[in-house]
Design a protein around this motif. Sequence first.
Motif, PDB file in Angstrom:
ATOM      1  N   VAL A  25       3.770 -15.049  -4.109  1.00  0.00           N
ATOM      2  CA  VAL A  25       4.992 -14.769  -3.370  1.00  0.00           C
ATOM      3  C   VAL A  25       6.074 -15.739  -3.832  1.00  0.00           C
ATOM      4  O   VAL A  25       6.361 -16.751  -3.197  1.00  0.00           O
ATOM      5  CB  VAL A  25       4.754 -14.868  -1.843  1.00  0.00           C
ATOM      6  CG1 VAL A  25       6.012 -14.481  -1.085  1.00  0.00           C
ATOM      7  CG2 VAL A  25       3.590 -13.974  -1.439  1.00  0.00           C
ATOM      8  N   THR A  26       6.657 -15.412  -4.980  1.00  0.00           N
ATOM      9  CA  THR A  26       7.663 -16.288  -5.582  1.00  0.00           C
ATOM     10  C   THR A  26       8.579 -15.460  -6.457  1.00  0.00           C
ATOM     11  O   THR A  26       8.365 -14.250  -6.645  1.00  0.00           O
ATOM     12  CB  THR A  26       6.981 -17.403  -6.407  1.00  0.00           C
ATOM     13  OG1 THR A  26       7.978 -18.326  -6.861  1.00  0.00           O
ATOM     14  CG2 THR A  26       6.236 -16.830  -7.598  1.00  0.00           C
ATOM     15  N   ASN A  27       9.630 -16.070  -6.978  1.00  0.00           N
ATOM     16  CA  ASN A  27      10.582 -15.316  -7.791  1.00  0.00           C
ATOM     17  C   ASN A  27       9.925 -14.909  -9.107  1.00  0.00           C
ATOM     18  O   ASN A  27       8.938 -15.503  -9.554  1.00  0.00           O
ATOM     19  CB  ASN A  27      11.871 -16.114  -8.002  1.00  0.00           C
ATOM     20  CG  ASN A  27      11.732 -17.212  -9.022  1.00  0.00           C
ATOM     21  OD1 ASN A  27      11.770 -16.971 -10.223  1.00  0.00           O
ATOM     22  ND2 ASN A  27      11.588 -18.448  -8.548  1.00  0.00           N
ATOM     23  N   THR A  28      10.485 -13.887  -9.729  1.00  0.00           N
ATOM     24  CA  THR A  28       9.853 -13.262 -10.888  1.00  0.00           C
ATOM     25  C   THR A  28      10.523 -13.622 -12.213  1.00  0.00           C
ATOM     26  O   THR A  28      10.230 -13.001 -13.236  1.00  0.00           O
ATOM     27  CB  THR A  28       9.829 -11.736 -10.730  1.00  0.00           C
ATOM     28  OG1 THR A  28      11.167 -11.260 -10.523  1.00  0.00           O
ATOM     29  CG2 THR A  28       8.957 -11.330  -9.553  1.00  0.00           C
ATOM     30  N   GLY A  29      11.399 -14.609 -12.214  1.00  0.00           N
ATOM     31  CA  GLY A  29      11.950 -15.090 -13.472  1.00  0.00           C
ATOM     32  C   GLY A  29      10.846 -15.652 -14.355  1.00  0.00           C
ATOM     33  O   GLY A  29       9.984 -16.389 -13.892  1.00  0.00           O
ATOM     34  N   LEU A  84       5.758   0.882  -4.308  1.00  0.00           N
ATOM     35  CA  LEU A  84       6.934   0.089  -3.958  1.00  0.00           C
ATOM     36  C   LEU A  84       6.845  -0.503  -2.554  1.00  0.00           C
ATOM     37  O   LEU A  84       7.682  -1.326  -2.184  1.00  0.00           O
ATOM     38  CB  LEU A  84       8.201   0.933  -4.090  1.00  0.00           C
ATOM     39  CG  LEU A  84       8.544   1.373  -5.519  1.00  0.00           C
ATOM     40  CD1 LEU A  84       9.758   2.292  -5.523  1.00  0.00           C
ATOM     41  CD2 LEU A  84       8.799   0.157  -6.415  1.00  0.00           C
ATOM     42  N   ARG A  85       5.839  -0.124  -1.786  1.00  0.00           N
ATOM     43  CA  ARG A  85       5.653  -0.704  -0.449  1.00  0.00           C
ATOM     44  C   ARG A  85       4.959  -2.058  -0.492  1.00  0.00           C
ATOM     45  O   ARG A  85       5.044  -2.828   0.462  1.00  0.00           O
ATOM     46  CB  ARG A  85       4.845   0.256   0.430  1.00  0.00           C
ATOM     47  CG  ARG A  85       5.487   1.622   0.626  1.00  0.00           C
ATOM     48  CD  ARG A  85       4.533   2.574   1.321  1.00  0.00           C
ATOM     49  NE  ARG A  85       3.301   2.763   0.538  1.00  0.00           N
ATOM     50  CZ  ARG A  85       2.285   3.541   0.914  1.00  0.00           C
ATOM     51  NH1 ARG A  85       2.361   4.200   2.078  1.00  0.00           N
ATOM     52  NH2 ARG A  85       1.218   3.663   0.158  1.00  0.00           N
ATOM     53  N   THR A  86       4.278  -2.343  -1.599  1.00  0.00           N
ATOM     54  CA  THR A  86       3.437  -3.551  -1.654  1.00  0.00           C
ATOM     55  C   THR A  86       3.616  -4.376  -2.918  1.00  0.00           C
ATOM     56  O   THR A  86       3.194  -5.541  -2.944  1.00  0.00           O
ATOM     57  CB  THR A  86       1.947  -3.161  -1.579  1.00  0.00           C
ATOM     58  OG1 THR A  86       1.640  -2.256  -2.666  1.00  0.00           O
ATOM     59  CG2 THR A  86       1.618  -2.480  -0.263  1.00  0.00           C
ATOM     60  N   ASP A  87       4.216  -3.813  -3.963  1.00  0.00           N
ATOM     61  CA  ASP A  87       4.112  -4.414  -5.301  1.00  0.00           C
ATOM     62  C   ASP A  87       5.287  -5.290  -5.703  1.00  0.00           C
ATOM     63  O   ASP A  87       5.480  -5.581  -6.885  1.00  0.00           O
ATOM     64  CB  ASP A  87       3.885  -3.308  -6.340  1.00  0.00           C
ATOM     65  CG  ASP A  87       2.521  -2.649  -6.164  1.00  0.00           C
ATOM     66  OD1 ASP A  87       1.772  -3.067  -5.274  1.00  0.00           O
ATOM     67  OD2 ASP A  87       2.216  -1.704  -6.908  1.00  0.00           O
ATOM     68  N   LEU A  88       6.068  -5.744  -4.722  1.00  0.00           N
ATOM     69  CA  LEU A  88       7.057  -6.787  -4.922  1.00  0.00           C
ATOM     70  C   LEU A  88       6.584  -8.038  -4.184  1.00  0.00           C
ATOM     71  O   LEU A  88       5.848  -7.938  -3.195  1.00  0.00           O
ATOM     72  CB  LEU A  88       8.433  -6.381  -4.406  1.00  0.00           C
ATOM     73  CG  LEU A  88       9.245  -5.387  -5.237  1.00  0.00           C
ATOM     74  CD1 LEU A  88       8.713  -3.970  -5.122  1.00  0.00           C
ATOM     75  CD2 LEU A  88      10.723  -5.431  -4.818  1.00  0.00           C
ATOM     76  N   THR A 104       6.337  -9.488   3.208  1.00  0.00           N
ATOM     77  CA  THR A 104       5.712  -9.399   1.889  1.00  0.00           C
ATOM     78  C   THR A 104       5.196  -7.994   1.588  1.00  0.00           C
ATOM     79  O   THR A 104       4.731  -7.741   0.474  1.00  0.00           O
ATOM     80  CB  THR A 104       4.555 -10.403   1.751  1.00  0.00           C
ATOM     81  OG1 THR A 104       3.619 -10.193   2.821  1.00  0.00           O
ATOM     82  CG2 THR A 104       5.089 -11.828   1.806  1.00  0.00           C
ATOM     83  N   ASP A 105       5.267  -7.101   2.551  1.00  0.00           N
ATOM     84  CA  ASP A 105       5.054  -5.675   2.278  1.00  0.00           C
ATOM     85  C   ASP A 105       5.808  -4.886   3.333  1.00  0.00           C
ATOM     86  O   ASP A 105       6.216  -5.426   4.370  1.00  0.00           O
ATOM     87  CB  ASP A 105       3.566  -5.302   2.255  1.00  0.00           C
ATOM     88  CG  ASP A 105       2.934  -5.254   3.635  1.00  0.00           C
ATOM     89  OD1 ASP A 105       3.282  -4.352   4.440  1.00  0.00           O
ATOM     90  OD2 ASP A 105       2.095  -6.128   3.928  1.00  0.00           O
ATOM     91  N   GLY A 251      15.756 -12.568  -6.114  1.00  0.00           N
ATOM     92  CA  GLY A 251      14.938 -13.162  -7.163  1.00  0.00           C
ATOM     93  C   GLY A 251      13.514 -12.649  -7.221  1.00  0.00           C
ATOM     94  O   GLY A 251      12.789 -12.951  -8.166  1.00  0.00           O
ATOM     95  N   HIS A 252      13.089 -11.863  -6.238  1.00  0.00           N
ATOM     96  CA  HIS A 252      11.709 -11.368  -6.150  1.00  0.00           C
ATOM     97  C   HIS A 252      11.694  -9.898  -6.555  1.00  0.00           C
ATOM     98  O   HIS A 252      11.671  -9.002  -5.710  1.00  0.00           O
ATOM     99  CB  HIS A 252      11.174 -11.567  -4.731  1.00  0.00           C
ATOM    100  CG  HIS A 252      11.025 -13.003  -4.335  1.00  0.00           C
ATOM    101  ND1 HIS A 252      12.068 -13.917  -4.380  1.00  0.00           N
ATOM    102  CD2 HIS A 252       9.957 -13.703  -3.877  1.00  0.00           C
ATOM    103  CE1 HIS A 252      11.634 -15.100  -3.964  1.00  0.00           C
ATOM    104  NE2 HIS A 252      10.356 -14.996  -3.658  1.00  0.00           N
ATOM    105  N   MET A 253      11.682  -9.658  -7.858  1.00  0.00           N
ATOM    106  CA  MET A 253      11.912  -8.327  -8.402  1.00  0.00           C
ATOM    107  C   MET A 253      10.640  -7.495  -8.515  1.00  0.00           C
ATOM    108  O   MET A 253       9.517  -7.986  -8.385  1.00  0.00           O
ATOM    109  CB  MET A 253      12.558  -8.441  -9.782  1.00  0.00           C
ATOM    110  CG  MET A 253      13.805  -9.292  -9.830  1.00  0.00           C
ATOM    111  SD  MET A 253      15.102  -8.628  -8.756  1.00  0.00           S
ATOM    112  CE  MET A 253      16.320  -9.926  -8.912  1.00  0.00           C
TER     113      MET A 253
END
Length: 260
Positions: A25-29, A84-88, A104-105, A251-253
């Motif tokens: 659970v963090t940014n995806t950069g 898309l309900r869970t995968d970010l 988180t979901d 930031g959490h793409m």
Amino acid sequence: MTATLPGAPSLPEEAWSANRLNERVTNTGGICPGYVQANLAILPKRDAFDFMRFAQRNPRPCPILEVTDPGDPEPKLTAPGADLRTDLPRYAVYRSGQLVDTPTDIVGLWTDDMVAFLIGCSYSFEHLLVAEGLPARHLEQGVNGSVFLSNIECVPAGKFRGKMVVSMQPIPAGLVEKAVEITAAHPEVHGGPVHIGAPEQLGIHDLAQPQWGDVVRLAPGDVPVFWGCGITPQQAAIESCAELMITHYAGHMFVTSQRI
């Protein structure tokens, strides 16, 4: 300096799996280099057409990659097999223009009339810049990117209106032209910069006070360069007092399986 963080997922499927289990659970950069990352906006079907027109009229901050069928959480064109309900890593929930939750979901919020929009993200071209010798200052500093509210008015559509949100990357002055050339070739992930070098002209008076993300320090000789940002829909939700919009958390793409 590379555009990949040590231990970070390198494949979209790895990112989806980690997010479903809340393991990252963090940014995806700096993850999954070579794959297109996407901002997310989810609305009830009744508002989807207005929002689609808003995005089409404002392609620099809102380049549409995919629009899902109502009620279908799978982005079949850009990431078949994903949810898309869970995968970010994290989401942002806006009701009546107010941020009310950052879960988180969103399984419990999903309904049969939800329409999801995937919007290209500038994280997608970070590895292209690094490969050509440009820095990724936020990765060097271990922070999320800096994102600001500009004074540029988006073209309204239906109920949606608002100012453009912009991301900032420090670029050495001698490499700005190269950064423009590289990013302009990818309009699907915001394209070239919307402004270079004078933040006050965008209504930004302090680079140490981003509205979203973290402070990214400029190195000596750096120039602040600004791109359209996919947080613009969140600002539209705020300014338009949208009844409901679910988005990615800043930031959490979402990582698609589409290559750049």
